[in-house]
Write an enzyme that holds these catalytic residues in place. Structure first.
Site: not given
Length: 516
Positions: A257, A285-287
């Site tokens: 990201n 986190r994926c974010t």
């Protein structure tokens, strides 16, 4: 005191499976949280068959009543909020403040969807024929197989489970083994809220057995929808598998990201956002922030301030007031150490007194806790990363973030899109023109302005594109399309066959008319 956790199928604890998994506290790896008896592929298929048998009766329960069950879940979450938050801290090492926020996310999801039980609207559509009516209806897909990671052990599963049940589906959930005690707690809340036995089932299994079981269940026609949160590599395999059965899975995958910091940005605010999104949950986190893309005129100042903020942050025991605690599990610590090997001679390091695991031989100033007992790692900021570097191109899923400069906004957007992921993104600026140019051209499914790349609300669509997902969305009303199918119905009560597009009445206009 530890306990033994087993799969739950049809309301009963399963005795299947001979292998055991030890779920330990990552802040104190010698502390056993639970022993988990693992099922095999046959156990997964059996759970799907049980769900299939229970689903029709659940679908026949009126949707507003199903909404009341979800409301009950929300009430139980509030009642047990602190216990659940502290279990998250104990089993996955998330700081207590973050864990409380995650429990609130579960409660918010229930609060939103309890009302959707009264809003599973279809439409009455006008027909081109007389004495004929057209309708649309939302129907449940059937059985949903949900496979989730453990970095958000209660919030992310709820994004699947709550709307799936609300829409009248049965669920087979395969949580992460290292978050099994959290999953057990979630199951108990749903079961005591009134979800019938067999409608919600939990299977603990390793990845290989889960994939084989899912393959067999799809072949047997026992699964109608797959939801998966995890790595992009596994997501590709699940997408291929579901495609063979003409199914479209709901895939929420990894992210690299970007955060673009323009020359007019408030650097203090940008650094605050970068610190939280890069290192919150230890970057797992994926974010999480992957690369800060900073205008060349301010990149030196940004790195200096970011370095100072990271060095001043308290890291350690997650029961205290810390920026982040340990890695989730030993396997994530091992993968993080491999990613640290991608740091090259052309890169510069910032953010801490060392890299790698924190310990007596590699101390961290201001560390809070017992470093020797936990999976604690230094925060690492790497400047000088560029496209083509492994650190720039790949998700790292740990306390590791890159910084790269840019000259023009077009270049910044090109850099932001270059890794091929498309989950979350952020831009810091006071210029609306830059905001909307960025929004139009970034490929990410989510955009933040003067905010971090992390942070989701229960009523906003969540999901990504490219390597980050297949365009499916979770949360809010948009996720209803994942767990329902549209059915169209036409009802002709004219007493004769009326053929669409052929027996349509016409009106003869005078299109040659001109005003005098």
């Amino acid at each position: 005191m530890s306990r033994t956790i087993r799969s739950i199928v049809g309301g009963d604890r399963s005795s299947d499976g001979a292998r055991m998994f030890r779920s330990t506290n990552p802040a104190r790896t010698d502390e056993l949280v639970a022993e988990v008896r693992l099922s095999d592929e046959r156990g997964f298929v059996a759970a799907c068959r049980t769900a299939r048998d229970a689903q029709r009766a659940w679908a026949d329960v009126p949707a507003p009543v199903r909404g009341e069950v979800i409301a009950n879940v929300g009430r139980l979450v509030h009642t047990n909020a602190e216990r659940l938050a502290r279990l998250i801290v104990q089993e996955v090492g998330k700081p207590l403040k973050e864990a409380r926020g995650e429990v609130q996310e579960l409660a918010d999801t229930c609060a939103f969807f309890l009302g959707e039980g009264r809003r599973l609207y279809g439409q009455t559509v006008p027909s081109e024929m007389p004495d004929k009516q057209l309708f649309t209806f939302r129907d449940p897909v059937g059985v949903a197989a949900v496979i989730t990671a453990g970095n958000f052990p209660v919030a992310v599963p709820s994004w699947y489970i709550v709307p799936a049940l609300l829409c009248g589906n049965a669920v087979v959930w395969k949580p992460a083994e290292y978050a099994a005690a959290c999953a057990e707690a979630v199951y108990e809340l749903f079961a005591h809220a009134g979800v019938p036995s067999g409608v919600f089932n939990v299977v603990y299994a390793e990845g290989r057995e889960t994939f084989t079981g899912l393959t067999d269940a799809l072949e047997a026609g026992l699964v109608d929808k797959v939801g998966f949160t995890g790595s992009s590599e596994v997501g590709v395999r699940i997408g291929e598998l579901c495609g063979r059965h003409l199914q479209s899975p709901c895939l929420e995958l990894g992210g690299k990201n970007p955060m673009v910091v323009t020359e007019d940005a408030d650097l203090g605010q940008a650094v605050e956002g970068a610190l939280f999104s890069a290192f919150g949950t230890a970057g797992q986190r994926c974010t999480s922030l992957g690369t800060a893309i900073v205008h060349e005129s301010v990149v030196s100042d940004f790195i200096r301030l970011f370095d100072e903020a990271a060095r001043a942050a308290v890291i350690g025991d997650p029961t205290g007031d810390v920026l982040y605690g340990p890695m989730l599990d030993e396997k994530f610590a091992q993968s993080h150490e491999k990613h640290l090997e991608w740091i090259g001679a052309a890169h510069s390091l910032h953010g801490s007194s060392g890299i790698g695991r924190i310990g007596p031989d590699n101390p961290r100033a201001g560390f809070s806790g017992d470093a020797e007992r936990g999976l604690y790692y230094h925060p690492v900021i790497v400047s000088g990363v560029r496209p083509g570097d492994a650190l720039f191109d790949n998700e790292t899923f740990g306390p590791l973030v890159g910084v790269t400069p840019y000259r023009s906004l077009d270049e910044a957007i090109e850099l932001a899109n270059a890794p091929g992921y498309g989950l979350s993104s952020s831009i810091y600026t006071v210029d609306p023109a830059k905001v909307f140019r960025f929004r139009r051209r970034i490929r990410a499914g989510m955009v933040s302005v003067n905010n971090s790349t992390s942070g989701a609300e229960a009523h906003l669509p969540f999901g990504g594109n490219g390597k980050s997902g297949n365009g499916s969305r979770q949360s809010g009303q948009w996720v209803l399309d994942q767990f329902t199918r549209w059915q169209a119905m036409n009802w002709d009560y004219s007493g004769r066959l009326q053929k669409a597009q052929m027996d349509v009445a016409t009106v003869e206009p005078d299109l040659g008319y001109q005003l005098g």
